[in-house]
Scaffold this motif. Sequence first.
Motif, PDB file in Angstrom:
ATOM      1  N   ILE A   1      10.511 -32.543  -8.389  1.00 63.67           N
ATOM      2  CA  ILE A   1       9.168 -31.898  -8.281  1.00 63.67           C
ATOM      3  C   ILE A   1       8.390 -31.549  -9.125  1.00 63.67           C
ATOM      4  O   ILE A   1       7.262 -31.379  -9.050  1.00 63.67           O
ATOM      5  N   PHE A   2       8.897 -31.757 -10.467  1.00 62.44           N
ATOM      6  CA  PHE A   2       7.995 -31.636 -11.582  1.00 62.44           C
ATOM      7  C   PHE A   2       7.786 -32.970 -12.278  1.00 62.44           C
ATOM      8  O   PHE A   2       7.226 -32.787 -13.458  1.00 62.44           O
ATOM      9  N   ASP A   3       8.100 -33.925 -11.709  1.00 61.02           N
ATOM     10  CA  ASP A   3       7.382 -35.410 -12.214  1.00 61.02           C
ATOM     11  C   ASP A   3       6.116 -35.360 -12.308  1.00 61.02           C
ATOM     12  O   ASP A   3       5.296 -34.820 -11.531  1.00 61.02           O
ATOM     13  N   ASP A   4       5.637 -36.127 -13.040  1.00 57.92           N
ATOM     14  CA  ASP A   4       4.234 -36.429 -13.162  1.00 57.92           C
ATOM     15  C   ASP A   4       3.476 -37.062 -11.866  1.00 57.92           C
ATOM     16  O   ASP A   4       4.139 -38.017 -11.516  1.00 57.92           O
ATOM     17  N   PRO A   5       2.797 -36.573 -11.111  1.00 59.81           N
ATOM     18  CA  PRO A   5       2.313 -36.895  -9.727  1.00 59.81           C
ATOM     19  C   PRO A   5       2.048 -38.471  -9.752  1.00 59.81           C
ATOM     20  O   PRO A   5       2.026 -38.869  -8.566  1.00 59.81           O
ATOM     21  N   ASP A   6       1.379 -39.021 -10.940  1.00 57.53           N
ATOM     22  CA  ASP A   6       0.964 -40.271 -10.783  1.00 57.53           C
ATOM     23  C   ASP A   6       1.928 -41.396 -11.232  1.00 57.53           C
ATOM     24  O   ASP A   6       1.622 -42.457 -11.015  1.00 57.53           O
ATOM     25  N   ASP A   7       2.928 -40.874 -11.446  1.00 56.57           N
ATOM     26  CA  ASP A   7       4.305 -41.486 -12.090  1.00 56.57           C
ATOM     27  C   ASP A   7       5.762 -40.970 -11.284  1.00 56.57           C
ATOM     28  O   ASP A   7       6.423 -40.936 -11.827  1.00 56.57           O
ATOM     29  N   CYS A   8       5.606 -40.734 -10.256  1.00 56.50           N
ATOM     30  CA  CYS A   8       6.551 -39.915  -9.453  1.00 56.50           C
ATOM     31  C   CYS A   8       7.844 -41.107  -9.007  1.00 56.50           C
ATOM     32  O   CYS A   8       7.471 -42.275  -8.729  1.00 56.50           O
TER      33      CYS A   8
END
Length: 101
Positions: free
Chosen positions: A19-26
Amino acid sequence: MAEPKDLSQLNKMLVMTDIFDDPDDCVVQLGVAINADDLDDFIRDVEELAVEKYGGRRFGDLLDEDPDDIANTAAQRRYFAEQVESVMEQANEILEGDDEQ
């Protein structure tokens, strides 16, 4: 030769992302399929494994320690809303990739 497994019984697909991954690079960390009848037991087992073996904490326990952590709760809600489409696209890519092999 062994009889092939009846994969039609695997009717619940679970995808794990951070859930803390980069939203643009999930990135999909894990994808599994299980029988829907086993879902509740599976979730309990995963939760227990995360807490007991790996020292994780349940979200409820984290909030109990800091009930005013509104930012974390809001970030989680926003993340989930933004990532549903991305996760589904990646899951479909994984499934389509299996067909090509």
